[in-house]
Design an enzyme around this catalytic site. Structure first.
Site, PDB file in Angstrom:
ATOM      1  CG  ASN A   7      -1.866   1.124   1.297  1.00  0.00           C
ATOM      2  OD1 ASN A   7      -1.800   2.040   0.475  1.00  0.00           O
ATOM      3  ND2 ASN A   7      -2.766   1.088   2.256  1.00  0.00           N
ATOM      4  NE  ARG A  93      -6.241   1.645  -0.188  1.00  0.00           N
ATOM      5  CZ  ARG A  93      -6.355   2.699   0.594  1.00  0.00           C
ATOM      6  NH1 ARG A  93      -5.347   3.098   1.311  1.00  0.00           N
ATOM      7  NH2 ARG A  93      -7.483   3.358   0.652  1.00  0.00           N
ATOM      8  CG  HIS A 182     -13.020   3.121   3.102  1.00  0.00           C
ATOM      9  ND1 HIS A 182     -13.735   4.111   3.731  1.00  0.00           N
ATOM     10  CD2 HIS A 182     -11.725   3.311   3.436  1.00  0.00           C
ATOM     11  CE1 HIS A 182     -12.905   4.900   4.403  1.00  0.00           C
ATOM     12  NE2 HIS A 182     -11.686   4.434   4.238  1.00  0.00           N
ATOM     13  NE  ARG A 241     -10.119  12.309   3.388  1.00  0.00           N
ATOM     14  CZ  ARG A 241      -9.967  10.994   3.388  1.00  0.00           C
ATOM     15  NH1 ARG A 241     -10.991  10.194   3.583  1.00  0.00           N
ATOM     16  NH2 ARG A 241      -8.782  10.460   3.159  1.00  0.00           N
ATOM     17  CD  GLU A 385      -9.297  -1.343   4.406  1.00  0.00           C
ATOM     18  OE1 GLU A 385      -8.822  -1.008   5.503  1.00  0.00           O
ATOM     19  OE2 GLU A 385      -9.650  -0.545   3.534  1.00  0.00           O
TER      20      GLU A 385
END
Ligand code: AMP
Length: 398
Positions: A7, A93, A182, A241, A385
């Protein structure tokens, strides 16, 4: 069969080596501050319970970082493999696959070209992901690389869910639409939840609540809607965010404060959300501690966060014409018993009978948090993940 999961971020690189014979992680770690001063290398050998934190590791760029990872994995004392031949394939990823990909894909030159084109939609993430892919291809040219996208699982949304009511040519010419993110987590958690439900047809709302947070409505294994948008800025309030706001509010702040596009982008992505309201930290544990100590802005941020999650759950129950289960995952969803309780407290109208006592007991693994006679089941599911990336890489390369 061992799969290396990468990742790659702009200044960080996470890695995990997974043995697919038992789906167990053998080793994992992170290179931080890659290409900047004082880089840090953290590495774990899970079999031998070895953990090292190396300050000032030599990582002038991503190539040096991956080189360090590969050397450490093969190290005689702390390593987990005798040489790189033991790595069968590499799974990357990739944040944005645009409309090109509704599944993971083996990476060739055309895939890289497409990802570069899509980079305009994810300028903070895709270039770093592509950099990791290119370095890996250079360092281990004989290995297969697979791209696993954050966006792919959401490609089942219908146009009425993913289109924005902007002039149509903004979609046809600029590809402006909702993509969702996601996806690996929403896929994994919805699959685990469907199994626990034991129903062939299921309507599941997945609440991935971490520093980045998103909610999705998954009907019969397919995404009906998801809260993030063309970028990960949309949806519920997050650590830093905004989530959904009136777009005109950002234009107004820009004008009044004389901000550039880059400055308002930074303000909305990095300085807003929990950090923006609370003012001291973006971390949910800090927020809860301050709230318990009587900090009013912390309480406001907590209430806003829970309200917005509840709001989306209601919306997605409507979008699917019902819901069978709500699954909480991510750092806050898996560990935060208070926010789970606050959110579920207000869902009795849907048929949720929440087990507040069980919710308060800290246990690992996947746990049902609703009463046996609850019409709608509530679960805490541990997301995985990296495992989804490894599984897809294995499926495409074995
Ligand atoms: P993630 O991005 O999924 O790693 O989640 C990170 C977020 O999870 C941070 O805001 C953490 O404060 C939050 N978190 C971790 N542990 C807990 C906990 N025990 N209670 C509440 N929030 C937590």
């Amino acid at each position: 069969m061992k799969i290396l999961v990468i990742n790659s971020g702009s200044s960080s690189l996470k890695f995990e080596l997974i043995d697919m014979t038992n789906e167990k992680t053998i080793s994992k770690g992170i290179c931080e501050r890659v290409g900047i001063a004082n880089p840090i290398f953290t590495y774990k050998n899970l079999g031998k319970d070895i953990k090292i934190d190396k300050q000032e590791a030599p990582m002038k760029d991503h190539s040096a970082a991956i080189d360090l990872v590969l050397k450490t994995l093969q190290d005689k004392e702390i390593g987990v493999i005798s040489n790189v031949d033991e790595i069968d394939a590499i799974g990357h990823r990739v944040v944005h696959g645009g409309e090109y990909y509704d599944d993971s894909v083996i990476i060739d030159e055309e895939v890289i070209k497409n990802l570069e084109e899509v980079s305009a939609l994810a300028p903070l993430h895709n270039p770093a992901n592509i950099m990791g892919i290119k370095v890996m291809k250079k360092l281990l040219p004989e290995k297969k690389n697979v791209a696993v996208f954050d966006t792919a699982f959401h490609q089942t949304m219908k146009p009425e869910a993913y289109m924005y009511p902007l002039p149509y040519e903004d979609y046809t010419e600029l590809k402006v639409r909702k993509y969702g993110f996601h996806g690996t987590s929403h896929k994994y958690v919805s699959e685990v939840t469907a199994k626990l439900l034991g129903k062939e047809n299921s309507k599941i709302i997945v609440c991935h609540l971490g520093n980045g947070a998103s909610i999705s409505a998954v009907k019969d294994g397919k995404v009906v809607d998801t809260s993030m948008g063309m970028t990960p800025l949309a949806g519920i309030m997050m650590g830093t965010r905004t989530g959904d706001i009136d777009p005109a509010a950002s234009l107004y702040v820009m004008e009044k404060r004389g901000l550039s596009i880059k400055e308002i982008d930074t303000r909305m992505n990095k300085k807003s959300g929990i950090l923006g309201i609370f003012g001291e930290s973006s971390d949910f544990r800090d927020l809860e501690n301050a709230m318990k100590a009587g900090n009013e802005r912390a309480k406001l941020a907590y209430d806003m966060f829970c309200y917005r999650v509840k709001f989306y759950i209601g919306a997605y129950a409507a979008a699917m014409d019902g819901v069978d289960a709500i699954a909480f995952t991510g750092g806050i969803g898996e560990n935060g018993s208070d926010p789970r309780a606050t959110i579920c407290e207000g869902l009795s109208y849907l048929g949720v009978k929440f087990d507040f006592e069980k919710n308060g007991i800290r246990t690992s693994g996947n746990v049902e948090l609703s009463m046996p006679d609850s019409k709608i089941k509530v679960y805490k599911i541990e997301t995985a993940e990296e495992l989804v990336i490894a599984r897809d890489t294995y499926r495409l390369t074995k």
